[in-house]
Design a protein around this motif. Structure first.
Motif, PDB file in Angstrom:
ATOM      1  N   ASP A 142       0.884  -1.158   0.000  1.00 23.31           N
ATOM      2  CA  ASP A 142       0.000   0.000   0.000  1.00 23.31           C
ATOM      3  C   ASP A 142       0.921   1.207   0.000  1.00 23.31           C
ATOM      4  OD1 ASP A 142      -2.492  -1.294   0.170  1.00 23.31           O
ATOM      5  OD2 ASP A 142      -2.270  -1.529   2.336  1.00 23.31           O
ATOM      6  N   ILE A 143       0.922   1.941  -1.093  1.00 25.09           N
ATOM      7  CA  ILE A 143       1.724   3.152  -1.196  1.00 25.09           C
ATOM      8  C   ILE A 143       0.762   4.288  -1.481  1.00 25.09           C
ATOM      9  CG2 ILE A 143       3.595   4.361  -2.368  1.00 25.09           C
ATOM     10  CD1 ILE A 143       4.748   1.630  -3.141  1.00 25.09           C
ATOM     11  N   VAL A 144       0.662   5.210  -0.556  1.00 24.35           N
ATOM     12  CA  VAL A 144      -0.271   6.329  -0.668  1.00 24.35           C
ATOM     13  C   VAL A 144       0.530   7.615  -0.788  1.00 24.35           C
ATOM     14  CG1 VAL A 144      -2.087   7.624   0.497  1.00 24.35           C
ATOM     15  CG2 VAL A 144      -2.038   5.124   0.644  1.00 24.35           C
ATOM     16  N   PHE A 145       0.171   8.429  -1.766  1.00 20.00           N
ATOM     17  CA  PHE A 145       0.796   9.735  -1.945  1.00 20.00           C
ATOM     18  C   PHE A 145      -0.196  10.823  -1.575  1.00 20.00           C
ATOM     19  CE2 PHE A 145       4.185   7.750  -4.181  1.00 20.00           C
ATOM     20  CZ  PHE A 145       5.230   8.678  -4.185  1.00 20.00           C
ATOM     21  N   MET A 146       0.317  11.848  -0.935  1.00 18.46           N
ATOM     22  CA  MET A 146      -0.483  13.025  -0.634  1.00 18.46           C
ATOM     23  C   MET A 146       0.294  14.251  -1.105  1.00 18.46           C
ATOM     24  SD  MET A 146      -1.825  14.337   3.015  1.00 18.46           S
ATOM     25  CE  MET A 146      -3.563  14.621   3.063  1.00 18.46           C
ATOM     26  N   ARG A 147      -0.391  15.103  -1.833  1.00 18.85           N
ATOM     27  CA  ARG A 147       0.214  16.359  -2.290  1.00 18.85           C
ATOM     28  C   ARG A 147       0.221  17.339  -1.124  1.00 18.85           C
ATOM     29  NH1 ARG A 147      -1.458  21.459  -3.712  1.00 18.85           N
ATOM     30  NH2 ARG A 147      -0.291  22.459  -5.369  1.00 18.85           N
ATOM     31  N   HIS A 148       1.222  18.205  -1.113  1.00 21.48           N
ATOM     32  CA  HIS A 148       1.259  19.218  -0.057  1.00 21.48           C
ATOM     33  C   HIS A 148       0.023  20.112  -0.138  1.00 21.48           C
ATOM     34  CE1 HIS A 148       2.182  22.579  -2.762  1.00 21.48           C
ATOM     35  NE2 HIS A 148       3.003  21.752  -3.385  1.00 21.48           N
ATOM     36  N   ALA A 202      -1.898  29.967   5.762  1.00 25.90           N
ATOM     37  CA  ALA A 202      -2.713  29.612   6.936  1.00 25.90           C
ATOM     38  C   ALA A 202      -3.784  28.596   6.532  1.00 25.90           C
ATOM     39  CB  ALA A 202      -3.338  30.861   7.537  1.00 25.90           C
ATOM     40  N   HIS A 203      -4.372  28.800   5.361  1.00 23.49           N
ATOM     41  CA  HIS A 203      -5.368  27.849   4.857  1.00 23.49           C
ATOM     42  C   HIS A 203      -4.722  26.473   4.642  1.00 23.49           C
ATOM     43  CE1 HIS A 203      -8.784  26.263   2.654  1.00 23.49           C
ATOM     44  NE2 HIS A 203      -7.971  25.963   1.651  1.00 23.49           N
ATOM     45  N   GLY A 204      -3.508  26.453   4.130  1.00 28.68           N
ATOM     46  CA  GLY A 204      -2.800  25.195   3.919  1.00 28.68           C
ATOM     47  C   GLY A 204      -2.543  24.446   5.215  1.00 28.68           C
ATOM     48  N   VAL A 205      -2.176  25.159   6.261  1.00 27.58           N
ATOM     49  CA  VAL A 205      -1.949  24.533   7.568  1.00 27.58           C
ATOM     50  C   VAL A 205      -3.247  23.885   8.065  1.00 27.58           C
ATOM     51  CG1 VAL A 205      -1.401  25.000   9.991  1.00 27.58           C
ATOM     52  CG2 VAL A 205      -0.023  26.050   8.175  1.00 27.58           C
ATOM     53  N   THR A 206      -4.354  24.587   7.918  1.00 28.04           N
ATOM     54  CA  THR A 206      -5.655  24.060   8.344  1.00 28.04           C
ATOM     55  C   THR A 206      -6.031  22.815   7.543  1.00 28.04           C
ATOM     56  OG1 THR A 206      -6.403  26.248   9.016  1.00 28.04           O
ATOM     57  CG2 THR A 206      -8.114  24.607   8.582  1.00 28.04           C
ATOM     58  N   THR A 207      -5.883  22.876   6.222  1.00 26.50           N
ATOM     59  CA  THR A 207      -6.275  21.722   5.408  1.00 26.50           C
ATOM     60  C   THR A 207      -5.343  20.534   5.624  1.00 26.50           C
ATOM     61  OG1 THR A 207      -5.116  22.593   3.472  1.00 26.50           O
ATOM     62  CG2 THR A 207      -7.472  23.066   3.643  1.00 26.50           C
ATOM     63  N   ALA A 208      -4.071  20.776   5.933  1.00 24.85           N
ATOM     64  CA  ALA A 208      -3.154  19.671   6.240  1.00 24.85           C
ATOM     65  C   ALA A 208      -3.625  18.926   7.489  1.00 24.85           C
ATOM     66  CB  ALA A 208      -1.728  20.187   6.419  1.00 24.85           C
ATOM     67  N   ALA A 209      -4.042  19.673   8.499  1.00 28.43           N
ATOM     68  CA  ALA A 209      -4.552  19.047   9.727  1.00 28.43           C
ATOM     69  C   ALA A 209      -5.839  18.274   9.444  1.00 28.43           C
ATOM     70  CB  ALA A 209      -4.784  20.112  10.804  1.00 28.43           C
ATOM     71  N   GLN A 210      -6.705  18.858   8.633  1.00 23.54           N
ATOM     72  CA  GLN A 210      -7.960  18.182   8.289  1.00 23.54           C
ATOM     73  C   GLN A 210      -7.692  16.905   7.487  1.00 23.54           C
ATOM     74  OE1 GLN A 210      -9.872  21.415   6.222  1.00 23.54           O
ATOM     75  NE2 GLN A 210     -10.828  22.218   8.083  1.00 23.54           N
ATOM     76  N   ALA A 211      -6.749  16.969   6.577  1.00 24.10           N
ATOM     77  CA  ALA A 211      -6.428  15.787   5.764  1.00 24.10           C
ATOM     78  C   ALA A 211      -5.868  14.666   6.632  1.00 24.10           C
ATOM     79  CB  ALA A 211      -5.438  16.162   4.668  1.00 24.10           C
ATOM     80  N   GLY A 257       5.889  20.572   2.073  1.00 28.30           N
ATOM     81  CA  GLY A 257       5.620  19.143   2.201  1.00 28.30           C
ATOM     82  C   GLY A 257       5.773  18.671   3.637  1.00 28.30           C
ATOM     83  N   GLN A 258       6.829  19.134   4.288  1.00 28.55           N
ATOM     84  CA  GLN A 258       7.041  18.756   5.679  1.00 28.55           C
ATOM     85  C   GLN A 258       5.940  19.314   6.576  1.00 28.55           C
ATOM     86  OE1 GLN A 258      11.141  18.883   7.197  1.00 28.55           O
ATOM     87  NE2 GLN A 258      11.725  19.463   5.113  1.00 28.55           N
ATOM     88  N   GLN A 259       5.502  20.546   6.298  1.00 30.15           N
ATOM     89  CA  GLN A 259       4.410  21.118   7.086  1.00 30.15           C
ATOM     90  C   GLN A 259       3.111  20.344   6.864  1.00 30.15           C
ATOM     91  OE1 GLN A 259       4.726  25.195   5.645  1.00 30.15           O
ATOM     92  NE2 GLN A 259       5.329  25.858   7.707  1.00 30.15           N
ATOM     93  N   THR A 260       2.882  19.877   5.653  1.00 32.25           N
ATOM     94  CA  THR A 260       1.687  19.082   5.365  1.00 32.25           C
ATOM     95  C   THR A 260       1.761  17.734   6.083  1.00 32.25           C
ATOM     96  OG1 THR A 260       1.435  20.145   3.205  1.00 32.25           O
ATOM     97  CG2 THR A 260       0.301  18.044   3.513  1.00 32.25           C
ATOM     98  N   ALA A 261       2.941  17.161   6.129  1.00 34.08           N
ATOM     99  CA  ALA A 261       3.128  15.848   6.749  1.00 34.08           C
ATOM    100  C   ALA A 261       3.110  15.900   8.273  1.00 34.08           C
ATOM    101  CB  ALA A 261       4.446  15.243   6.278  1.00 34.08           C
ATOM    102  N   GLU A 262       3.380  17.043   8.845  1.00 35.50           N
ATOM    103  CA  GLU A 262       3.547  17.146  10.303  1.00 35.50           C
ATOM    104  C   GLU A 262       2.363  16.607  11.111  1.00 35.50           C
ATOM    105  OE1 GLU A 262       5.639  18.092  13.874  1.00 35.50           O
ATOM    106  OE2 GLU A 262       6.193  17.529  11.839  1.00 35.50           O
ATOM    107  N   PRO A 263       1.117  16.962  10.814  1.00 32.56           N
ATOM    108  CA  PRO A 263       0.005  16.398  11.608  1.00 32.56           C
ATOM    109  C   PRO A 263      -0.070  14.873  11.489  1.00 32.56           C
ATOM    110  CG  PRO A 263      -0.763  18.269  10.313  1.00 32.56           C
ATOM    111  CD  PRO A 263       0.621  17.954   9.845  1.00 32.56           C
ATOM    112  N   TYR A 264       0.228  14.344  10.317  1.00 26.49           N
ATOM    113  CA  TYR A 264       0.214  12.893  10.121  1.00 26.49           C
ATOM    114  C   TYR A 264       1.362  12.251  10.911  1.00 26.49           C
ATOM    115  CZ  TYR A 264      -0.330   8.446   7.735  1.00 26.49           C
ATOM    116  OH  TYR A 264      -0.543   7.120   7.470  1.00 26.49           O
TER     117      TYR A 264
END
Length: 192
Positions: free
Chosen positions: A8-14, A35-44, A68-75
């Motif tokens: 299972d290889i899952v990709f997520m765009r920043h 700021a919107h990107g930070v919110t959507t990263a947490a939601q994702a 990318g790292q900021q998007t990955a941080e909540p995960y």
């Protein structure tokens, strides 16, 4: 009897970066989320968890780019015991960039972006800090080989739109360092 497994290889765009919002920014590597990107990263990350997407990941690979790292941080925080690996080859493709102390504006970027896709030259390097399409193809193929050779079954990757498109094309044996392939990528993209 040998058991065969499927990865299972899952990709997520920043999430939305400052550059996606068409705001001035420094080098692509350093572009942060809005700021919107930070919110959507947490939601994702929450949606991933709720939907059991890659339930217990074995590893998380991430582009070294800040957004990318900021998007990955909540995960990553939701899976603190999972190895988190920065993978330079998962970075975005740009045949132009700027020096570390420079600023890119839309007035500067749009002509360079157009040149990248109008010339359709796989060996064009827009400037000193850019990458040719031929180099990009080599990098995408290296990531594909690395992922398919990885013995782990559950892999999550955080990357970029053009990189993921290149990987999808490569998986279909359609990624080649040719003008036709550059046009195919342009036709599937909107100008950032």
């Amino acid at each position: 009897m040998t058991r065969m497994t499927v990865q299972d290889i899952v990709f997520m765009r920043h999430a939305e970066g400052v550059h996606n919002a068409r705001l001035p920014h420094g080098p692509y590597r350093d572009v942060p989320l809005t700021a919107h990107g930070v919110t959507t990263a947490a939601q994702a990350a929450e949606r991933f968890r709720a939907a059991n997407v890659v339930r217990n990941p074995d590893v998380v690979f991430c582009t070294p780019h800040v957004r990318g790292q900021q998007t990955a941080e909540p995960y990553r925080l939701a899976h603190p015991d999972v190895p988190f690996v920065l993978c330079d080859d998962m970075r975005e493709w740009h045949n132009f960039d700027i020096a570390a102390d420079g600023i890119l504006t839309m007035e500067v970027k749009l002509p360079l972006w157009e040149q990248q896709f109008t010339a359709c030259d796989p060996d064009l390097r827009g400037n000193l800090w850019g990458e040719t399409f031929r180099e990009f193809v080599t990098r995408v193929r290296a990531v594909r080989a690395m992922l398919l050779a990885d013995p782990r079954d559950r892999i999550v990757c955080f990357s970029h739109a053009l990189f993921m498109l290149g990987l999808v094309l490569d998986l279909q044996d359609l990624l080649e360092p040719t003008a036709e392939c550059i046009r195919r990528i342009k036709d599937s993209q909107r100008t950032e």
